[in-house]
Scaffold this motif. Structure first.
Motif, mmCIF file in Angstrom:
data_model
loop_
_atom_site.group_PDB
_atom_site.id
_atom_site.type_symbol
_atom_site.label_atom_id
_atom_site.label_comp_id
_atom_site.label_asym_id
_atom_site.label_seq_id
_atom_site.Cartn_x
_atom_site.Cartn_y
_atom_site.Cartn_z
ATOM 1 N N GLN A 60 -4.542 2.850 -31.943
ATOM 2 C CA GLN A 60 -4.385 2.206 -30.869
ATOM 3 C C GLN A 60 -5.112 0.540 -31.160
ATOM 4 O O GLN A 60 -5.712 0.286 -29.930
ATOM 5 C CB GLN A 60 -4.095 2.821 -29.720
ATOM 6 N N ALA A 61 -6.118 0.818 -32.227
ATOM 7 C CA ALA A 61 -7.158 -0.560 -32.086
ATOM 8 C C ALA A 61 -6.649 -1.378 -32.079
ATOM 9 O O ALA A 61 -7.033 -2.067 -31.403
ATOM 10 C CB ALA A 61 -7.921 -0.132 -33.818
ATOM 11 N N TYR A 65 -7.351 -3.260 -29.366
ATOM 12 C CA TYR A 65 -8.748 -5.132 -29.959
ATOM 13 C C TYR A 65 -8.244 -6.648 -28.917
ATOM 14 O O TYR A 65 -8.267 -7.430 -28.017
ATOM 15 C CB TYR A 65 -8.598 -5.286 -30.674
ATOM 16 N N GLN A 66 -7.497 -5.976 -29.050
ATOM 17 C CA GLN A 66 -5.747 -7.637 -28.326
ATOM 18 C C GLN A 66 -6.698 -7.440 -26.459
ATOM 19 O O GLN A 66 -6.455 -8.709 -26.171
ATOM 20 C CB GLN A 66 -4.611 -6.860 -27.501
ATOM 21 N N ALA A 67 -6.406 -6.466 -25.764
ATOM 22 C CA ALA A 67 -7.043 -6.379 -24.537
ATOM 23 C C ALA A 67 -8.810 -6.774 -24.648
ATOM 24 O O ALA A 67 -8.929 -7.892 -23.717
ATOM 25 C CB ALA A 67 -6.817 -5.131 -23.955
ATOM 26 N N ILE A 68 -9.177 -6.292 -25.380
ATOM 27 C CA ILE A 68 -11.026 -7.153 -25.522
ATOM 28 C C ILE A 68 -11.159 -8.830 -25.804
ATOM 29 O O ILE A 68 -11.491 -9.344 -24.782
ATOM 30 C CB ILE A 68 -11.400 -6.227 -26.182
ATOM 31 N N TRP A 88 -18.623 3.088 -35.579
ATOM 32 C CA TRP A 88 -17.254 2.356 -35.899
ATOM 33 C C TRP A 88 -16.751 1.767 -34.898
ATOM 34 O O TRP A 88 -15.820 0.792 -34.731
ATOM 35 C CB TRP A 88 -16.470 2.860 -37.577
ATOM 36 N N TRP A 89 -16.260 2.454 -33.457
ATOM 37 C CA TRP A 89 -15.488 1.793 -31.956
ATOM 38 C C TRP A 89 -15.711 1.100 -31.376
ATOM 39 O O TRP A 89 -15.139 0.213 -30.765
ATOM 40 C CB TRP A 89 -15.545 3.315 -31.828
ATOM 41 N N TRP A 90 -17.025 -0.232 -32.384
ATOM 42 C CA TRP A 90 -16.940 -1.058 -32.120
ATOM 43 C C TRP A 90 -16.523 -2.488 -32.561
ATOM 44 O O TRP A 90 -17.275 -3.862 -32.544
ATOM 45 C CB TRP A 90 -18.852 -0.985 -31.556
ATOM 46 N N TYR A 91 -16.018 -1.254 -33.778
ATOM 47 C CA TYR A 91 -15.570 -2.412 -34.828
ATOM 48 C C TYR A 91 -14.587 -2.686 -34.314
ATOM 49 O O TYR A 91 -13.452 -3.291 -35.710
ATOM 50 C CB TYR A 91 -15.963 -2.432 -35.957
ATOM 51 N N ALA A 96 -8.813 -3.196 -35.778
ATOM 52 C CA ALA A 96 -7.813 -4.726 -35.616
ATOM 53 C C ALA A 96 -7.232 -4.820 -37.658
ATOM 54 O O ALA A 96 -5.741 -4.915 -36.876
ATOM 55 C CB ALA A 96 -7.320 -4.841 -35.231
ATOM 56 N N GLN A 97 -7.744 -5.472 -37.825
ATOM 57 C CA GLN A 97 -7.075 -6.220 -39.517
ATOM 58 C C GLN A 97 -6.316 -5.247 -39.960
ATOM 59 O O GLN A 97 -5.571 -5.854 -40.679
ATOM 60 C CB GLN A 97 -7.890 -7.172 -39.894
ATOM 61 N N LEU A 98 -6.684 -4.369 -40.249
ATOM 62 C CA LEU A 98 -5.698 -3.315 -41.033
ATOM 63 C C LEU A 98 -4.935 -3.347 -41.218
ATOM 64 O O LEU A 98 -4.152 -3.113 -40.008
ATOM 65 C CB LEU A 98 -7.027 -1.833 -41.648
ATOM 66 N N PRO A 99 -3.531 -2.640 -42.574
ATOM 67 C CA PRO A 99 -3.087 -2.218 -42.004
ATOM 68 C C PRO A 99 -2.954 -0.622 -41.465
ATOM 69 O O PRO A 99 -3.202 0.040 -40.985
ATOM 70 C CB PRO A 99 -2.396 -1.828 -43.316
#
Lengths: 113, 132
Positions: A60-61, A65-68, A88-91, A96-99
């Motif tokens: 659900q990255a 990310y949308q909420a952040i 990696w969780w800070w990225y 979110a850009q990945l398929p």
């Protein structure tokens, strides 16, 4: 003394709520970093729970990310804190850009943390 | 044009006080978000499992009526939020809302010194000072 069971439990709850405030997600990422710093202290059972929670976060990255993104510049927070690339969780902005990741791919990423 | 951010913050104090008054009189959530926030608070153990939305909002009001609470202005781009932090039953609760009084969130911060040390948060003083 850090209670890792409490931290893992908090993280497990946090990853179930992508649609609350991005400010809470930043706290979730900080908790995940706290867990990472003490990873050698985790039991096998806690590690398994952590891997499952990581998978949920990865899957659900985009939503996290949308909420952040609505309330903070994640890249700036990362920079300000000197976040290591291994966290990696800070990225989430990058993830979110990945398929959409397959279950196997999310398992692999989560396990490599 | 504002000569400095400090001047702008001084000008904003009236709006900040009004936003606090607005949440004190009525907690307004984004559509559909109240239940999600309440459920998360219960699962995180910030509220008892039987807590209701009324209980949650009572905690928010407890924070906003604590004159020793610390008030912060959080800014992100052009958006401004008010964050108020106070200890309720040995936990640091952070109540955050937009300048129009709509809730962003209210939750327990485990490490307020860390979470509020980001430069985007500016401490304005105690609630009694801000509301004076």
């Amino acid at each position: 003394m850090t209670n890792y069971d409490q931290l893992v439990a908090a993280y497990e709850v946090d990853v179930r709520f992508p649609d609350v405030s991005g400010m809470e997600h930043l706290e979730m990422l900080r908790i995940r970093s706290d867990i990472a710093r003490g990873e050698t202290h985790l039991t096998a059972e806690q590690r398994a729970r952590l891997a499952e929670a990581d998978k949920l976060l990865l899957q659900q990255a985009r939503r996290f990310y949308q909420a952040i993104q609505r309330i903070a510049d994640l890249e700036a927070w990362r920079r300000q804190q000197g976040t290591p690339p291994a966290h990696w969780w800070w990225y989430l902005d990058v993830l979110a850009q990945l398929p959409d990741l397959s279950p196997q791919e999310t398992s692999g990423l989560a396990a490599s943390a | 044009m504002w000569r400095s951010w400090t001047n702008r913050v001084e000008h904003l104090r009236v709006q900040i006080a009004n936003a606090i008054r607005s949440v004190r009189s009525q907690v307004r959530w984004k559509p559909g978000s109240a239940v999600r926030h309440l459920l998360k608070r219960k699962l995180r153990g910030h509220l008892p499992s039987g807590a209701t939305l009324d209980d949650y909002e009572r905690t928010i009001w407890t924070v906003l009526r604590n004159l020793q609470a610390q008030v912060y202005l959080y800014r992100y781009g052009d958006a401004l939020y008010v964050a108020v932090v106070a200890v309720v039953e040995q936990s640091h609760w952070l109540v955050m809302f937009a300048m129009d009084g709509v809730m962003e969130s209210a939750y327990v911060v485990e490490r307020p010194e860390y979470d509020l040390s980001h430069p985007a948060f500016e401490c304005l003083g105690s609630l009694s000072e801000v509301m004076a």
